[in-house]
Design an enzyme around this catalytic site. Structure first.
Site, PDB file in Angstrom:
ATOM      1  N   CYS A 166       0.917  -1.300  -0.032  1.00 27.64           N
ATOM      2  CA  CYS A 166      -0.064   0.052  -0.074  1.00 27.64           C
ATOM      3  C   CYS A 166       0.889   1.213  -0.152  1.00 27.64           C
ATOM      4  O   CYS A 166       1.727   1.401   0.838  1.00 27.64           O
ATOM      5  CB  CYS A 166      -0.798   0.116   1.284  1.00 27.64           C
ATOM      6  SG  CYS A 166      -1.760   1.508   1.616  1.00 27.64           S
ATOM      7  N   HIS A 210     -15.046   8.429  27.986  1.00 28.42           N
ATOM      8  CA  HIS A 210     -15.532   9.302  26.620  1.00 28.42           C
ATOM      9  C   HIS A 210     -14.944   8.668  25.319  1.00 28.42           C
ATOM     10  O   HIS A 210     -15.667   8.495  24.472  1.00 28.42           O
ATOM     11  CB  HIS A 210     -15.326  10.659  26.853  1.00 28.42           C
ATOM     12  CG  HIS A 210     -15.772  11.559  25.862  1.00 28.42           C
ATOM     13  ND1 HIS A 210     -16.926  12.238  25.828  1.00 28.42           N
ATOM     14  CD2 HIS A 210     -15.354  11.805  24.514  1.00 28.42           C
ATOM     15  CE1 HIS A 210     -16.986  13.072  24.628  1.00 28.42           C
ATOM     16  NE2 HIS A 210     -16.249  12.634  23.737  1.00 28.42           N
ATOM     17  N   GLU A 211     -13.691   8.541  25.356  1.00 25.85           N
ATOM     18  CA  GLU A 211     -12.985   8.273  24.081  1.00 25.85           C
ATOM     19  C   GLU A 211     -13.412   6.610  23.749  1.00 25.85           C
ATOM     20  O   GLU A 211     -13.408   5.999  22.794  1.00 25.85           O
ATOM     21  CB  GLU A 211     -11.808   8.313  24.108  1.00 25.85           C
ATOM     22  CG  GLU A 211     -11.170   9.750  24.286  1.00 25.85           C
ATOM     23  CD  GLU A 211     -11.924  10.656  23.449  1.00 25.85           C
ATOM     24  OE1 GLU A 211     -12.066  10.186  22.197  1.00 25.85           O
ATOM     25  OE2 GLU A 211     -12.159  11.865  23.626  1.00 25.85           O
ATOM     26  N   HIS A 214     -16.656   6.307  22.209  1.00 27.18           N
ATOM     27  CA  HIS A 214     -16.624   6.876  20.584  1.00 27.18           C
ATOM     28  C   HIS A 214     -16.171   5.412  20.149  1.00 27.18           C
ATOM     29  O   HIS A 214     -16.695   4.922  19.068  1.00 27.18           O
ATOM     30  CB  HIS A 214     -15.659   7.673  20.470  1.00 27.18           C
ATOM     31  CG  HIS A 214     -15.936   9.070  20.558  1.00 27.18           C
ATOM     32  ND1 HIS A 214     -17.314   9.390  19.964  1.00 27.18           N
ATOM     33  CD2 HIS A 214     -15.493  10.063  21.256  1.00 27.18           C
ATOM     34  CE1 HIS A 214     -17.323  10.951  20.278  1.00 27.18           C
ATOM     35  NE2 HIS A 214     -16.433  11.181  21.052  1.00 27.18           N
ATOM     36  N   HIS A 256     -21.641  12.542  20.634  1.00 30.14           N
ATOM     37  CA  HIS A 256     -21.829  13.564  21.751  1.00 30.14           C
ATOM     38  C   HIS A 256     -23.124  13.544  22.090  1.00 30.14           C
ATOM     39  O   HIS A 256     -24.079  13.191  21.358  1.00 30.14           O
ATOM     40  CB  HIS A 256     -21.236  14.616  21.319  1.00 30.14           C
ATOM     41  CG  HIS A 256     -19.562  14.621  20.751  1.00 30.14           C
ATOM     42  ND1 HIS A 256     -19.072  15.142  20.030  1.00 30.14           N
ATOM     43  CD2 HIS A 256     -18.625  13.654  21.457  1.00 30.14           C
ATOM     44  CE1 HIS A 256     -17.764  15.010  19.886  1.00 30.14           C
ATOM     45  NE2 HIS A 256     -17.529  14.151  20.767  1.00 30.14           N
TER      46      HIS A 256
END
Length: 615
Positions: free
Chosen positions: A65, A369-370, A373, A379
């Site tokens: 790649c 929080h992360e 995600h 949010h």
């Protein structure tokens, strides 16, 4: 391959008034206003797909790649591309790119403009300086075609999700950015696993408690690695390829006073496939450099001591090919303006979450929080505030302290951790007698055909059981997928939150402002990782609702078509430390006019001749 990343930063609110003239005695010192977090950016990045090296069994980038590492869309543009092509992080795509110069309109100019407005308004970035600028948009996306879409993996469907996690402590001492001495493997392990020495809001407790046991954070599948030494600058040699025609000359980039020159438009040329410089930038190239260095370091550690039980565990994690979480702890002085940054959804072999700085009171919430995600959650806002919901770790968790702040009702529903009510008498954390999961509390127009009211719904405190919400959609004729529907009608989620005074208990991070409150959220998403653009919005909280100053809340009215549409009215009958009792009504007329149908069409508690509108 594509990845969508989401970031936020901390800012201080602007001062409420100008300071007094200097000739007056200075006021008594008061604490600085608390930091709040606001959206930094969403970013759609391209990178090489991964493959398994047959000789080592480790995952690596495809050596054939030659895709340039970089961002192809930022902010609203990133969301638009993701929505149009229904992309998940880890999808394989075929893209056509073109390089753009600094003067072209795009995300970088918008980000710089945003920074200028914030600086002019009195706000300042947390631990940032003039050298921190948004990443340049090196490439413009001309076309994109999905080649292979990843399987959805993050929604609970009956089998607990056993997470594999490697935490890397990154050492940027080569760039004069050392980690604080207190950030050790022992401390990070203690903070994230649930041990007798762990804080109440450790990551394992966050997962187990907020998911009602649907996510497993097993110590046998968790390890902390590092410190990982990282070269301050470096490059990847170019892969030999046919010569390309020389590009046309470009005008010199515009400069901004007091700011350093932006990075070159492309980090790819005849000599380099890519390069990074931690002393100046924090773009996709730097992030990929962190990840390569961390993975190489971990593999080298295994090779040094393959018979050590900890290294054998690390080897098992490094060769795991489904949903391995990598958390990178970065020094607080790294050249990134955000406090946290993460892949949105985790569908490839690995997914990433970065945490800038470590050890503050908000660190456990930043990590969670992360991590959410990675689960694909958006949010949690309130009105125009991206992070305005103080009842969700995906929103404003600044007042949660050392407590757990679990996701709100729609976010829990989105990933399968919670559901609408089961019929009364159903055991906790179980399906009802017919094997259904929450259909009883999922209300549509079909529930209001013989009466406009559904009375006496008992909503348990969200922490007490996983069937804990009432969902109302008066834009649908029934719960079936093929039921008649109209557009323009919000789906509302009603839940009940109770502050838990036990350290580490469910919702021990809920503030007194939302203690014993019925919450109203609007959310039109469904349980699919490929349905984007829907974020939960905290609308109101009762029993003393701000919109009515009473125990009654009513949604905006939408024109009725047939029996579909109108508005939703909720009356809080009673609240306690364990449950709330509510009545729900479908408003089909803003003023009673159908005076002979036997229905309370305006939901004022009186029908037909009993209603003053019909007298």
């Amino acid at each position: 391959m594509v990845k969508l990343k989401s970031a936020f930063r901390f800012v201080r609110p602007p001062p409420s008034s100008r300071p007094p003239p200097f000739r007056r005695p200075p006021p008594v010192a008061s604490p600085s206003p608390a930091f709040t977090h606001e959206i930094e950016l969403n970013e759609l990045q391209i990178l090489c797909p991964q493959e398994v090296d047959s000789s080592t069994n480790y995952t690596r980038d495809d050596p054939q790649c030659a895709v340039p590492r970089g961002s192809v869309a930022v902010g609203d543009e990133a969301e638009a591309v993701r929505t149009e092509f229904r992309l998940l992080s880890g999808d394989l795509v075929n893209v056509t790119l073109e390089e753009v110069d600094e003067s072209a309109p795009g995300s970088r100019r918008r980000q710089l403009s945003q920074l200028r407005r914030e600086l002019a308004s009195g706000r300042s970035l947390l631990q940032a300086d003039a050298a921190v600028v948004p990443p340049a948009k090196s490439f413009r996306l001309k076309s994109l075609r999905p080649v292979r879409q990843s399987e959805q993996k993050e929604i609970y469907t009956g089998t607990p999700i056993d997470l594999r996690t490697v935490v890397y402590i990154m050492d940027f001492s080569d760039c004069r950015m050392p980690q604080p001495a207190a950030v050790t493997r022992e401390r990070v392990t203690r903070d994230m696993l649930d041990t007798s020495a762990s804080p109440a809001n450790n990551l394992a407790d966050y997962y187990t408690t907020c998911s009602y046991g649907k996510t497993i954070f097993n110590p046998d599948n968790f390890i902390v690695v590092g410190p990982v030494p990282m070269k301050c600058a470096g490059n990847i040699p170019a892969i030999p390829r046919p010569p390309r025609p020389a590009p046309p000359p470009r005008p010199p980039p515009r400069t901004i006073s007091t700011r350093p020159a932006p990075p070159p438009l492309s980090r790819r040329n005849a000599t380099y496939e890519d390069w990074w410089d931690l002393s100046r930038f924090c773009s996709a190239s730097e992030q990929q450099a962190w990840e390569r260095a961390a993975e190489a370091f971990a593999q080298a550690e295994v090779a040094k001591n393959p018979d050590d039980p900890e290294m054998q565990k690390l080897a098992r994690l490094l060769t795991w090919r489904t949903r391995r979480r990598n958390i990178y702890i970065l020094p607080p002085t790294v050249r990134c303006s955000w406090a946290g940054y993460a892949d949105v959804t985790c569908t490839s072999a690995t997914c990433s979450a970065y945490v800038r700085g470590y050890g503050s009171s908000t660190t456990p919430h930043v990590v969670m929080h992360e991590a959410m995600h990675n689960y694909g959650l958006e949010h949690a806002g309130r009105g125009a505030l991206e992070y305005g919901d103080q009842t969700d770790v995906m929103g404003d968790y600044s007042r949660a302290g050392a407590g757990l702040l679990c996701p709100n009702a729609p976010n829990l529903y989105r990933i399968g951790w919670a559901k609408p009510l089961n019929p009364p008498g159903t055991p906790r954390f179980a399906a009802d007698a017919d094997g259904a999961t929450g259909a009883w509390g999922n209300l549509t127009v079909a529930n209001f055909t013989t009466s406009n009211w559904v009375r006496g719904l008992v909503i348990p405190a969200q922490g007490s059981r996983d069937d804990n919400m009432v969902v109302v959609n008066v834009g649908a004729g029934g719960p079936e997928l093929d039921a008649e529907r109209i557009t323009g009608v919000n789906r509302y989620y009603f839940s009940y939150r109770v502050q838990n005074r036990t350290a580490g208990g469910y919702d021990s991070g809920v503030t007194s402002s939302y203690h014993r409150k019925v919450l109203v959220h609007s959310y039109n998403g469904i349980q699919s990782e490929r349905v984007f653009g829907f974020k939960p919005n905290l609308v109101d909280a009762g029993p003393s609702f701000g919109s009515s100053k009473s125990s009654t809340w009513t949604s905006p009215f939408v024109a009725v078509r047939g029996r579909l549409g109108g508005a939703v009215r909720v009356v809080v009958v009673s609240t306690s430390d364990t449950e709330a009792v509510v009545d729900v009504c479908q408003v089909t007329e803003t003023r009673e006019s159908s005076c002979g149908d036997g229905l309370d069409n305006d939901c004022d508690g009186a029908a037909d001749s009993e209603d003053s509108d019909c007298q």
